[in-house]
Enzyme design. Structure first.
Site, PDB file in Angstrom:
ATOM      1  N   TRP A 246      -2.418  -2.835  -1.916  1.00  0.00           N
ATOM      2  CA  TRP A 246      -2.182  -4.376  -1.877  1.00  0.00           C
ATOM      3  C   TRP A 246      -3.353  -4.725  -0.678  1.00  0.00           C
ATOM      4  CZ3 TRP A 246      -0.743  -8.083   1.243  1.00  0.00           C
ATOM      5  CH2 TRP A 246       0.161  -9.647   0.452  1.00  0.00           C
TER       6      TRP A 246
ATOM      7  N   ARG B 111       4.229  -0.716  -4.605  1.00  0.00           N
ATOM      8  CA  ARG B 111       3.453  -0.713  -3.981  1.00  0.00           C
ATOM      9  C   ARG B 111       2.322  -2.014  -3.003  1.00  0.00           C
ATOM     10  NH1 ARG B 111       6.697   1.818   0.267  1.00  0.00           N
ATOM     11  NH2 ARG B 111       5.494   1.079   1.848  1.00  0.00           N
TER      12      ARG B 111
ATOM     13  N   LYS C 135       6.459  -4.790  -4.033  1.00  0.00           N
ATOM     14  CA  LYS C 135       7.683  -4.219  -4.221  1.00  0.00           C
ATOM     15  C   LYS C 135       8.037  -4.241  -2.359  1.00  0.00           C
ATOM     16  CE  LYS C 135      11.697  -2.694  -6.240  1.00  0.00           C
ATOM     17  NZ  LYS C 135      12.337  -4.366  -6.576  1.00  0.00           N
TER      18      LYS C 135
ATOM     19  N   CYS D 263       0.914  -1.690  -0.678  1.00  0.00           N
ATOM     20  CA  CYS D 263      -0.037   0.123  -0.243  1.00  0.00           C
ATOM     21  C   CYS D 263       0.950   0.829  -0.060  1.00  0.00           C
ATOM     22  CB  CYS D 263      -1.146   0.320   0.924  1.00  0.00           C
ATOM     23  SG  CYS D 263      -1.973  -1.386   1.252  1.00  0.00           S
TER      24      CYS D 263
ATOM     25  N   LYS E 251      12.886 -15.499 -10.248  1.00  0.00           N
ATOM     26  CA  LYS E 251      12.730 -13.969 -11.842  1.00  0.00           C
ATOM     27  C   LYS E 251      11.893 -14.577 -12.859  1.00  0.00           C
ATOM     28  CE  LYS E 251      13.601 -11.465 -10.350  1.00  0.00           C
ATOM     29  NZ  LYS E 251      13.959 -10.788  -8.761  1.00  0.00           N
TER      30      LYS E 251
ATOM     31  N   ASN F  88      -1.697   2.026   5.561  1.00  0.00           N
ATOM     32  CA  ASN F  88      -1.135   0.975   5.373  1.00  0.00           C
ATOM     33  C   ASN F  88      -0.549   0.574   6.434  1.00  0.00           C
ATOM     34  OD1 ASN F  88       3.033   1.423   4.456  1.00  0.00           O
ATOM     35  ND2 ASN F  88       1.355  -0.464   3.959  1.00  0.00           N
ATOM     36  N   GLY F  89      -0.467  -0.653   6.074  1.00  0.00           N
ATOM     37  CA  GLY F  89      -0.205  -2.088   7.616  1.00  0.00           C
ATOM     38  C   GLY F  89      -1.889  -2.684   7.727  1.00  0.00           C
TER      39      GLY F  89
ATOM     40  N   HIS G  52      17.225 -36.465  -6.913  1.00  0.00           N
ATOM     41  CA  HIS G  52      16.302 -36.778  -5.729  1.00  0.00           C
ATOM     42  C   HIS G  52      14.794 -36.360  -5.306  1.00  0.00           C
ATOM     43  CE1 HIS G  52      19.598 -37.925  -3.451  1.00  0.00           C
ATOM     44  NE2 HIS G  52      20.330 -36.932  -3.995  1.00  0.00           N
TER      45      HIS G  52
ATOM     46  N   GLU H 219      17.645 -17.434  -7.502  1.00  0.00           N
ATOM     47  CA  GLU H 219      16.796 -16.688  -8.162  1.00  0.00           C
ATOM     48  C   GLU H 219      16.190 -16.721  -9.708  1.00  0.00           C
ATOM     49  OE1 GLU H 219      15.902 -13.932  -6.981  1.00  0.00           O
ATOM     50  OE2 GLU H 219      16.512 -11.862  -8.393  1.00  0.00           O
TER      51      GLU H 219
ATOM     52  N   GLU I 104       7.970 -15.061 -11.386  1.00  0.00           N
ATOM     53  CA  GLU I 104       7.262 -13.999 -10.760  1.00  0.00           C
ATOM     54  C   GLU I 104       6.370 -13.143 -11.555  1.00  0.00           C
ATOM     55  OE1 GLU I 104       8.947 -11.600  -7.795  1.00  0.00           O
ATOM     56  OE2 GLU I 104      10.950 -11.488  -8.886  1.00  0.00           O
TER      57      GLU I 104
HETATM   58  C1  G6P Z   1       8.626  -8.205  -2.189  1.00  0.00           C
HETATM   59  C2  G6P Z   1       9.476  -8.267  -3.560  1.00  0.00           C
HETATM   60  C3  G6P Z   1      10.716  -8.591  -3.752  1.00  0.00           C
HETATM   61  C4  G6P Z   1      12.183  -8.710  -2.442  1.00  0.00           C
HETATM   62  C5  G6P Z   1      11.255  -8.791  -1.269  1.00  0.00           C
HETATM   63  C6  G6P Z   1      11.965  -8.845   0.254  1.00  0.00           C
HETATM   64  O1  G6P Z   1       8.593 -10.126  -2.212  1.00  0.00           O
HETATM   65  O2  G6P Z   1       9.043  -8.146  -4.728  1.00  0.00           O
HETATM   66  O3  G6P Z   1      11.189  -8.597  -4.263  1.00  0.00           O
HETATM   67  O4  G6P Z   1      13.090  -9.621  -2.996  1.00  0.00           O
HETATM   68  O5  G6P Z   1       9.430  -8.819  -1.317  1.00  0.00           O
HETATM   69  O6  G6P Z   1      11.846  -7.228  -0.525  1.00  0.00           O
HETATM   70  P1  G6P Z   1      12.824  -6.254   0.326  1.00  0.00           P
HETATM   71  O7  G6P Z   1      13.070  -4.841   0.426  1.00  0.00           O
HETATM   72  O8  G6P Z   1      13.078  -6.968   1.965  1.00  0.00           O
HETATM   73  O9  G6P Z   1      14.047  -6.214  -0.465  1.00  0.00           O
END
Ligand code: G6P
Length: 614
Positions: free
Chosen positions: A74, A27, A609, A2, A491, A100-101, A510, A487, A494
C-alpha cells in the site's frame, strides 16, 4: 498496510509466499513482489498491481528456492509502480529486504548514504534501510543479524522487516517496531513469517507474535533466536493459533464481504457466547472483570478509534451514557494523539479496533497510558498489538474479516460495547432489574432477528438497482441511529465510490437540505422509538423537496410507509439495540450497488484494511 510473508526451510518457498501474499492483500494491493534464493542467486520479481499480476509476470521464470520473501504494498513513499515495489536490494545486490511501516528519518539517512556513494533506484523509504544495512555490515564487518540490529538503532519510525542475504542463505532476519510480525514454527524445522497469522495457519499452529524492538534470527542450523535492540537474548513465547483455515475461504459466496455480512447471526452469537445469560440475569466480560470496579467509578470514559470502529464507538457513547450513566467522549485516534489531551488517572480510555494494529489508535493508547489512564481494548484479531498493550480488554470473536469494508466486525464491536455498558450499569446500579433483564432477553434474540433482516436480500437488491447510478446519497438518523447513518454512508462511498454523507437527521436543515432534489436518494433510519415523530418530520422535509426516501422502519410501520419511496422493515427490538439490526440492510445495499457498478467489492481502490501508518 503492506503485507509481508517469508519462508525458510525444506519446502519450495514461492507457492507458500504467493499464497500468503494473497491472504494479506487486504493490507494493500498497489504492487507485489518476491525475492527467492536459488543456486547462489537472488531472483527478484516485482509487479505493479495485485498478486495475480506478479504471478503472471513470474510465469515461466525460475521460481525455485527454499528461502523466499514477499510483499504486497500500500504505497506511501513513491507511486505504485514496479520499481517502488518491494523487495528492495542493497547496492551490491547481496541483501534483499521487505518492509511494512514508514521510516520517518529516511531523507537524512538517504542523504548521508548518497554522500558515501550509494545510488538509489526507487523513491521508497525502504530502500534506504537495505542500503544502510549494507553500509553498516561492510564498514563495521558485522554479521547480518548484528548489522540489522545496529541499523535499527539509527531508524526512526515503524517497521516490520525481513532480510535475506545471498552470502548466508540458511538464515532470515526479521524485526518489528509498531508494525505486526508473526513467526510460525514449522513441523519440519522450517519457519514462516507474516504480517498476521493467516498465511501461516495451514502449515503450523505454533506461532510467536514478535514484540516491538525485537529481532528474530531464523537459522536452519541453529534454530530460532530472539534478541532485543540492545542485543539481550529473549525467550520466545510460543502460542497456539485458534484460527481455522475454513474461516479464510469464501465458503461458496461470491465475495468475502457478502460472506461476512451473512455470518453476522453467528458472529454476534459468538460474541456473547458465555458472556450473557438472560434467564439467570447476568452479563460478564471475563477480560475486564478485574477492572469493573474502577471502570464503574471512573469520571468519564474516552473511546479512541478510526473508521468504522469510530462509528462503533459513537454507538457505544449512546449505550454507556443511557444504560450506565457515565460520561463518554469519542475521539478520532488521529486527532487525540496530536492535541495534548487532558487525561488523568481517573480516566478509562477504550481503544476499539478490528485489526488491533491501527497506528493512530496505538499511538493514542500510548499517550493515554503515559498520562496514567487505565486502558482497555476491544479488538477482533487475537494477539494483535492493541490487545497486548492495553491493561485489559474484550475480544469481539467475529472471526477473520477479510473484506476491506468492515461489516461483521462492526456489529461485533457494538455487541461487546452493549455487554460492557450492561456490566458497568450493573456495577453502578443504574438500571432496574427488570430493565436489565429485558435488554438481555432482547440481546439474545438479536442473531435471529439479524437472520430475518438478511432474508430481505432480494428487496434490498431491487432497491440497489434503482439507485445504482446515483452520484450522491444522504444518510440520516437520530440518537444511536445517527452513527448507523454515518456507517451506511461510509460503506457506500468506500466500495461503490458514490459520494455519500451521514448526518443527524435534524442537522439536515443546516446545510444538506440544499442538496436535495429529485436525483438525491435519502436513506433514513426511521424505527419506532423516542425520536420517531421527529424523523417523520425530517422525511416530510425531504419529500417536500422531491428527494427520494428509502426508509428503514420497524415491522408493521404504516406512517413512514405511506410517505417513503421504499421501505425495508426490521424486527422490533429495544431502542438501544436498533443499530445491530438497522446496519444490516445498509451493508447489503452498499454491497449490491458496488457489484452492479462493477467495483472490486473486497478490495476497493486506494484502501487497506489494516492501517499501520499514520
Ligand atoms: C481502515 C479499514 C476500515 C477500518 C479502519 C480502522 O480504514 O478500511 O474498515 O474501520 O481502518 O481499522 P481498525 O482495524 O482499527 O478497526
Amino acid at each position: 498496510m503492506c503485507g509481508i510473508v517469508a519462508y525458510i526451510g525444506a519446502k519450495e518457498a514461492y507457492p507458500i509466499v504467493v499464497k500468503g501474499l494473497k491472504r494479506l492483500e487486504y493490507r494493500g494491493y498497489d504492487s507485489a513482489g518476491v525475492a527467492l534464493f536459488n543456486n547462489g542467486e537472488i531472483n527478484l520479481y516485482k509487479k505493479q498491481g495485485k498478486v495475480s499480476n506478479l504471478e503472471e509476470f513470474a510465469e515461466g521464470r525460475d521460481k525455485s528456492g527454499h528461502i523466499g520473501i514477499g510483499h504486497t504494498r500500500w504505497a506511501t513513499h513513491g507511486e505504485p509502480n514496479d520499481v517502488n515495489a518491494h523487495p528492495h536490494l542493497s547496492g551490491d545486490g547481496q541483501i534483499a529486504l521487505i518492509h511494512n511501516g514508514i521510516i520517518e528519518n529516511y531523507e537524512s539517512l538517504k542523504t548521508e548514504l548518497e554522500s558515501r556513494g550509494h545510488v538509489f533506484k526507487s523513491e521508497t523509504d525502504t530502500e534506504v534501510l537495505v542500503h544502510l544495512i549494507e553500509e553498516i555490515q561492510k564498514n563495521q564487518s558485522l554479521s547480518l543479524p548484528e548489522a540489522v540490529r545496529v541499523t535499527l538503532t539509527y531508524v526512526v519510525g515503524a517497521y516490520a522487516i525481513v532480510v535475506m542475504d545471498k552470502n548466508n542463505p540458511r538464515q532470515l532476519i526479521a524485526a518489528r517496531k509498531s508494525s505486526p510480525l508473526v513467526i510460525g514454527i514449522g513441523k519440519e524445522d522450517d519457519y514462516y513469517l507474516a504480517s498476521d497469522a493467516t498465511p501461516i495457519v495451514e502449515y503450523t499452529k505454533n506461532v510467536v507474535y514478535m514484540d516491538d524492538e525485537e529481532i528474530a534470527i531464523l537459522d536452519l542450523d541453529s534454530g530460532m533466536k530472539l534478541v532485543d535492540i540492545a542485543n539481550q537474548e529473549k525467550t520466545p513465547y510460543i502460542q497456539e493459533l485458534e484460527l481455522h483455515l475454513e474461516e479464510l475461504e469464501k465458503g461458496g459466496y461470491e465475495h468475502f464481504m457478502l460472506k461476512e455480512i451473512h455470518e453476522q447471526p453467528r458472529s454476534i452469537q459468538d460474541c456473547f457466547r458465555g458472556r450473557l445469560n438472560a434467564k439467570d440475569g447476568w452479563v460478564q466480560l471475563g477480560g475486564i472483570k478485574d477492572h469493573i470496579e474502577k471502570i464503574g467509578k471512573a469520571k468519564r470514559i474516552i473511546f479512541v478509534a478510526c473508521g468504522t470502529s469510530w462509528h462503533a464507538a459513537l454507538v457505544g457513547e449512546y449505550l454507556f451514557e443511557d444504560l450506565a450513566r457515565i460520561p463518554v467522549e469519542v475521539e478520532y485516534a488521529s486527532e487525540f494523539r496530536y492535541r495534548n489531551p487532558i487525561i488523568g488517572e481517573d480516566d478509562i480510555v477504550i481503544a476499539i479496533s478490528q485489526s488491533g494494529e491501527t497506528a493512530d489508535t496505538l499511538a493514542a493508547l500510548d499517550i493515554a497510558k503515559k498520562k496514567g489512564a487505565t486502558t482497555l481494548g476491544i479488538c477482533n484479531v487475537v494477539g494483535s498489538s492493541i490487545s497486548r498493550v492495553t491493561d485489559a480488554g474484550s475480544y469481539t470473536h467475529a472471526g477473520p474479516e477479510i473484506g476491506v469494508a468492515s461489516t461483521k466486525a462492526f456489529t461485533a464491536q457494538v455487541t461487546v460495547l452493549t455487554l460492557m455498558a450492561l456490566s458497568i450499569a450493573k456495577e453502578r446500579a443504574t438500571m432496574s432489574e427488570s430493565q436489565f433483564r429485558t435488554i438481555l432477553t432482547e440481546l439474545e434474540q438479536i442473531p435471529n432477528k439479524v437472520s430475518k433482516v438478511l432474508e430481505q436480500n432480494d428487496l434490498i437488491e431491487h432497491i440497489s438497482d434503482v439507485y445504482q447510478n446515483a452520484n450522491n446519497a444522504l444518510y440520516l438518523g437520530r440518537g444511536s441511529s445517527f452513527p448507523v447513518a454515518l456507517e451506511g454512508a461510509l460503506k457506500l462511498k468506500e466500495i461503490s465510490y458514490i459520494h455519500a454523507e451521514g448526518y443527524p437527521a435534524a442537522e439536515m436543515k443546516h446545510g444538506p437540505i440544499a442538496l436535495i432534489d429529485e436525483e438525491m436518494p435519502v436513506f433514513v433510519i426511521a424505527t419506532q422509538g423516542t425520536s420517531y415523530e421527529k424523523v417523520v418530520s425530517n422525511i416530510q422535509e425531504v419529500k417536500a423537496r422531491k428527494g427520494k426516501i428509502i426508509a428503514i422502519v420497524t415491522e408493521g410501520d404504516t406512517q413512514v410507509k405511506a410517505m417513503a419511496d421504499h421501505v425495508i422493515e426490521i424486527p422490533d427490538t429495544d431502542e438501544n439495540l436498533v443499530p445491530l439490526l438497522a446496519t444490516i440492510p445498509l451493508q447489503l445495499l452498499s454491497y449490491h450497488v458496488a457489484v452492479m457498478r462493477g467495483c472490486n467489492v473486497d478490495q476497493p481502490r486506494n484502501l487497506a484494511k489494516s492501517v499501520t501508518v499514520e
